[in-house]
Write an enzyme that holds these catalytic residues in place. Structure first.
Site, PDB file in Angstrom:
ATOM      1  N   ARG A   1      -7.952  -4.323  -2.435  1.00 33.09           N
ATOM      2  CA  ARG A   1      -6.611  -4.580  -1.879  1.00 33.09           C
ATOM      3  C   ARG A   1      -6.799  -5.073  -0.452  1.00 33.09           C
ATOM      4  O   ARG A   1      -7.603  -4.508   0.295  1.00 33.09           O
ATOM      5  CB  ARG A   1      -5.733  -3.315  -1.878  1.00 33.09           C
ATOM      6  CG  ARG A   1      -5.105  -3.008  -3.227  1.00 33.09           C
ATOM      7  CD  ARG A   1      -3.997  -1.977  -3.121  1.00 33.09           C
ATOM      8  NE  ARG A   1      -2.726  -2.558  -2.753  1.00 33.09           N
ATOM      9  CZ  ARG A   1      -1.636  -1.820  -2.448  1.00 33.09           C
ATOM     10  NH1 ARG A   1      -1.685  -0.506  -2.468  1.00 33.09           N
ATOM     11  NH2 ARG A   1      -0.505  -2.408  -2.122  1.00 33.09           N
TER      12      ARG A   1
ATOM     13  N   ASP B   1       0.207   0.001   7.351  1.00 32.99           N
ATOM     14  CA  ASP B   1      -1.033  -0.340   6.647  1.00 32.99           C
ATOM     15  C   ASP B   1      -2.048  -0.976   7.584  1.00 32.99           C
ATOM     16  O   ASP B   1      -3.256  -0.921   7.340  1.00 32.99           O
ATOM     17  CB  ASP B   1      -0.740  -1.283   5.476  1.00 32.99           C
ATOM     18  CG  ASP B   1      -0.082  -0.503   4.360  1.00 32.99           C
ATOM     19  OD1 ASP B   1       1.136  -0.275   4.430  1.00 32.99           O
ATOM     20  OD2 ASP B   1      -0.810  -0.071   3.447  1.00 32.99           O
TER      21      ASP B   1
ATOM     22  N   ASN C   1       3.589  -3.207   7.368  1.00 23.47           N
ATOM     23  CA  ASN C   1       3.909  -2.102   6.454  1.00 23.47           C
ATOM     24  C   ASN C   1       4.628  -2.691   5.241  1.00 23.47           C
ATOM     25  O   ASN C   1       4.841  -3.900   5.152  1.00 23.47           O
ATOM     26  CB  ASN C   1       4.772  -1.059   7.181  1.00 23.47           C
ATOM     27  CG  ASN C   1       4.891   0.240   6.403  1.00 23.47           C
ATOM     28  OD1 ASN C   1       3.884   0.794   5.955  1.00 23.47           O
ATOM     29  ND2 ASN C   1       6.092   0.742   6.212  1.00 23.47           N
TER      30      ASN C   1
HETATM   31  O1  MRU Z   1       1.666  -0.738  -1.525  1.00 24.44           O
HETATM   32  P1  MRU Z   1       1.524   0.672  -1.017  1.00 24.44           P
HETATM   33  O2  MRU Z   1       2.312   1.663  -1.795  1.00 24.44           O
HETATM   34  O3  MRU Z   1       0.072   1.053  -0.859  1.00 24.44           O
HETATM   35  O4  MRU Z   1       2.153   0.611   0.442  1.00 24.44           O
HETATM   36  C1  MRU Z   1       2.179   1.786   1.208  1.00 24.44           C
HETATM   37  C2  MRU Z   1       2.858   1.627   2.498  1.00 24.44           C
HETATM   38  O5  MRU Z   1       3.310   0.563   2.873  1.00 24.44           O
HETATM   39  C3  MRU Z   1       2.875   2.826   3.384  1.00 24.44           C
HETATM   40  O6  MRU Z   1       4.036   2.855   4.151  1.00 24.44           O
HETATM   41  C4  MRU Z   1       1.660   2.754   4.307  1.00 24.44           C
HETATM   42  O7  MRU Z   1       0.497   2.643   3.564  1.00 24.44           O
HETATM   43  C5  MRU Z   1       1.568   3.909   5.205  1.00 24.44           C
HETATM   44  S1  MRU Z   1       1.050   5.296   4.284  1.00 24.44           S
HETATM   45  C6  MRU Z   1       0.814   6.641   5.208  1.00 24.44           C
END
Ligand code: MRU
Length: 362
Positions: free
Chosen positions: A88, A241, A251
């Site tokens: 990812r 992220d 994010n």
């Molecule tokens: O696609 P995801 O579900 O992995 O995205 C997660 C997010 O955007 C969260 O807000 C981010 O990872 C922060 S988690 C503590």
């Protein structure tokens, strides 16, 4: 945090088997699965059995550990690194985690590599819990200030996606202050953005809050601005992220729109950012952060849920064929961010602010 009254983390080792929760099935089913190979770990991240930046990082470390246990040769280590790195693109915790692994076994005898990586992965999990707990304490202090001005009235927090304990190893980032405040007896209520297309808010954040007994309401992704205009949001707390060294925040898609609405309505907008979500090499979030684009056909075109008979089904609401587009993240420029809550304290979203907390990165 607790699930059905039992303490759980998102990733742990039982005997010598790495276990995770398959988050794709929550809140309908709590399914535990094992990671025995590099491919198990890659698929867990890529298919979003685990998700959330810190949880992805923790899984990647265990992915390196199981790959090296199965074959400690240099060539396998390189394959494991490249495979996990490509699983990812957006959450920087992933690269941070596998870089830590490479550093730990650099020049180490093959026979010792797996043990070192398993110990590192376990330590990283404990460190992650401690970081998230600290973020919770700093964030709770902000909620305390708001609660004081409201004189016992409910404190309304809006959050996007899932930045709760299932996105980390435990506690969460953006939800950690809420758990701490709730545990201390504060009258809190959480507006949970549904967060289409994968509904991490409706499925995961709502489930977590329900398990812990925190009052919440799930809202459609388009509602937040309206609630803010009517004084129904005291603060926004979100995760990240990847945060650049200058304070731009990437994010889950839709975070930017909430930040704009918060800015227009003078609602404080805070990002909970553990230091391993900070990319110290990046300056311009819009230009530099790689944004994951996922299958629109699969994720926008279809949605999974229980039907009235309790059966899990995938259904579509669109004409066949309908065109879709599915950018999974967006970038909120630092000017819209009131502050970053890190494990070392709260700062403004700027290079100077971040360096004041993390001078060793200067
Ligand atoms: O696609 P995801 O579900 O992995 O995205 C997660 C997010 O955007 C969260 O807000 C981010 O990872 C922060 S988690 C503590």
């Amino acid at each position: 945090m607790k699930v059905n009254g039992q303490n759980m983390r998102t990733i742990w080792v039982e005997g010598d088997v790495v276990k995770i929760i398959d988050q794709r099935l929550l809140p309908h089913e709590l399914k535990i699965i094992s990671l025995g190979t590099l491919e198990d770990a890659r698929a867990a991240i890529a298919d979003m059995k685990v998700r959330g930046a810190p949880c992805i990082g923790a899984t990647a470390m265990y992915g390196m550990a199981v790959a090296v246990r199965n074959d400690p040769s240099d060539i396998t280590i390189k394959t494991a690194y490249d495979t996990l790195n490509a699983s990812r693109p957006t959450a920087v915790n992933l690269k941070w985690a596998i870089d830590e692994c490479m550093g730990a076994i650099d020049g180490v005898d093959e026979t010792k590599r797996a043990d070192i990586l398993f110990a590192l992965a376990a330590k990283n999990c404990d460190d992650d819990v401690a970081m998230c707990s600290n973020i919770g304490d700093y964030g709770k202090a902000l909620l305390d200030e708001i609660a004081t001005t409201k004189d016992g009235e409910v404190v309304n927090i809006l959050t996007h996606c899932n930045a709760g304990w299932v996105a980390t190893v435990d506690w969460g980032t953006a939800i950690s202050p809420i758990y701490k405040a709730f545990n201390a007896g504060m009258n809190v209520h959480v507006w949970v953005d549904e967060t289409r297309p994968r509904s991490q808010g409706a499925r995961l954040t709502a489930w977590e809050l329900e398990q812990h007994g925190v009052p919440y309401t799930v809202i459609t992704d388009n509602s937040g601005g309206h609630l803010m205009q009517h004084g129904l949001v005291d603060i926004c707390l979100v995760g990240t992220d990847r945060t650049t060294a200058t304070g731009d925040v990437c994010n889950k898609i839709g975070t930017y729109l909430k930040a704009l609405a918060a800015f227009d309505n003078n609602v404080p907008f805070y990002v909970c950012a553990p230091s391993n979500s900070i990319d110290w090499d990046m300056r311009d979030g819009l230009k530099e952060i790689p944004i994951e684009v996922r299958s629109g056909e699969q994720e926008v075109g279809w949605i999974m849920g229980r039907d009235e008979d309790g059966i899990l089904r995938r259904v579509t609401t669109m004409p066949d064929p309908a065109k879709t587009r599915n950018d999974a993240f967006d970038v909120t420029p630092r000017k819209y961010i009131t502050g970053l809550i890190t494990e070392r304290g709260i700062t403004n979203a700027s290079r100077a602010g971040l360096l004041a907390l993390f001078p060793e990165k200067g």
